[in-house]
Write a protein that holds these residues in place. Sequence first.
Motif, short mmCIF file in Angstrom:
data_model
loop_
_atom_site.label_atom_id
_atom_site.label_comp_id
_atom_site.label_asym_id
_atom_site.label_seq_id
_atom_site.Cartn_x
_atom_site.Cartn_y
_atom_site.Cartn_z
N ASN A 65 -15.93 -3.70 -9.20
CA ASN A 65 -16.04 -2.82 -8.04
C ASN A 65 -15.93 -1.38 -8.49
O ASN A 65 -14.95 -0.68 -8.25
N LYS B 17 -16.32 2.57 -8.82
CA LYS B 17 -16.17 3.52 -7.73
C LYS B 17 -16.02 4.94 -8.26
O LYS B 17 -15.80 5.17 -9.46
N LYS C 232 -1.78 4.14 0.99
CA LYS C 232 -3.22 3.95 0.92
C LYS C 232 -3.67 3.24 2.18
O LYS C 232 -3.15 2.20 2.55
N LYS C 233 -4.66 3.81 2.84
CA LYS C 233 -5.26 3.21 4.02
C LYS C 233 -6.76 3.07 3.76
O LYS C 233 -7.47 4.08 3.68
N GLY C 234 -7.20 1.83 3.58
CA GLY C 234 -8.60 1.62 3.26
C GLY C 234 -8.91 2.20 1.90
O GLY C 234 -8.30 1.83 0.90
N GLU C 235 -9.84 3.15 1.86
CA GLU C 235 -10.25 3.76 0.60
C GLU C 235 -9.71 5.18 0.45
O GLU C 235 -10.26 5.98 -0.32
N ILE C 236 -8.64 5.49 1.15
CA ILE C 236 -8.07 6.84 1.09
C ILE C 236 -6.57 6.76 0.80
O ILE C 236 -5.86 5.96 1.39
N LYS D 55 -9.91 10.03 -2.35
CA LYS D 55 -10.86 9.12 -1.72
C LYS D 55 -11.59 8.30 -2.77
O LYS D 55 -11.98 8.82 -3.81
N SER E 264 -14.93 5.92 -3.39
CA SER E 264 -16.25 5.66 -2.81
C SER E 264 -17.13 4.92 -3.81
O SER E 264 -17.09 5.19 -5.01
N LYS E 265 -17.92 3.97 -3.31
CA LYS E 265 -18.88 3.27 -4.15
C LYS E 265 -20.15 4.07 -4.37
O LYS E 265 -20.96 3.75 -5.24
N GLY F 155 0.79 -1.22 0.00
CA GLY F 155 0.00 0.00 0.00
C GLY F 155 0.82 1.27 0.00
O GLY F 155 0.28 2.37 0.18
#
Length: 367
Positions: free
Chosen positions: A337, A339, A297-301, A319, A321-322, A276
């Motif tokens: 997926n 986004k 990258k941490k999660g979706e950010i 960021k 986002s879905k 990441g």
Amino acid sequence: MKLKLLIIFLFIKIVVFGQEFVVEKIKLIETVTNKTVSEIPKVRDLTNRNNPVVEKINSQILDRFMINSFEQTELEEEFRWFDVKYNSEIKENILYISFSGDYYGAYSSFIEDEFYFSLKSGESLALTLLPFQALFTLSGYLDFLNKYWLEGVKEEFIGAIECAEFEPYCSYYDIYSYTVTNNKLSVSLANDCFPHVVQACTPEYGITVELDSIKQYLNEVGKYVLLESNYLSKSPIEKFIANETLKEKVQNNLFLFGKIDNKYAISMAINSDNQGQISGYYYYDKKLQKLNLKGQKKGEIIILTETFDNKKTGIFELKFSKDYDSKGFFLSAPDENDKYIIGKWMNYEKTKSFEIKFTEIKTNNKN
């Protein structure tokens, strides 16, 4: 008057676990004028008429042509396809079918499409594409565009927009095809940029450059595809098989284009490793001076720190986002997926903050 239709067997077959697959040619007449004949592919297993794999494949073929049966007399809906022709190939338990023809809807449209099926499961297989940018190093892609591509394609877009009086669907970066002939690379822009009513306004642009002049921009995959192999001359199914191996070597790069505060055009190139960690650069399009980026990258950010001359000068926050966001750029991902990407730039002291409006994003089709 009922017309007796002929079924012509093609000599394409393969034996998979005792199953013998063949592709038949079914002739159907369109129901608009009842004059034009189309050839539709149908799969059979000569050893088992009720093979569920075959049934699954044929069901998907029927769905694509929007009909319920391969028999003319059993059609429940209109058959509005004209002069359809197809080709097929079987290799390593994979069936490839491509077709082209005219579909008569609100207006006549010429359509080309292709299928890949597993002969073990009957499932449709997703083609792993090697997008043009996947052939280049992180810095090489944007360097190539600036040297050979962007100036000319931007001029072409000006004329196209004046002709249509609105923006096209495609962008400067939508490269449709690339070929190699006589040690020269030819690159072409996408050709589906406007709706049918103003199709004549579609920008047409392409370039041809010597391969020797672009070696410095290519990565390992690009050198293999363009310089070291016969990849570009392979059949579609051979490319499909080769891509399954090549995709593991493709770098996980992301290229983003947009405007900070809706004023300052930027281009960004970043790479993500397996942990990441993110690195790369960006520049303002008017200056082309590269500013280093580093972060994670941490999660979706994604948080990126911008540096210039070893001094921290800014921060990017991206960021994913879905959920729909009017400020975001919609990115359709190969893993389904889909986004939205929303961006923000801040000075390093975080006393100033500006939104980024992304206008185009190119990925190498890796998660």
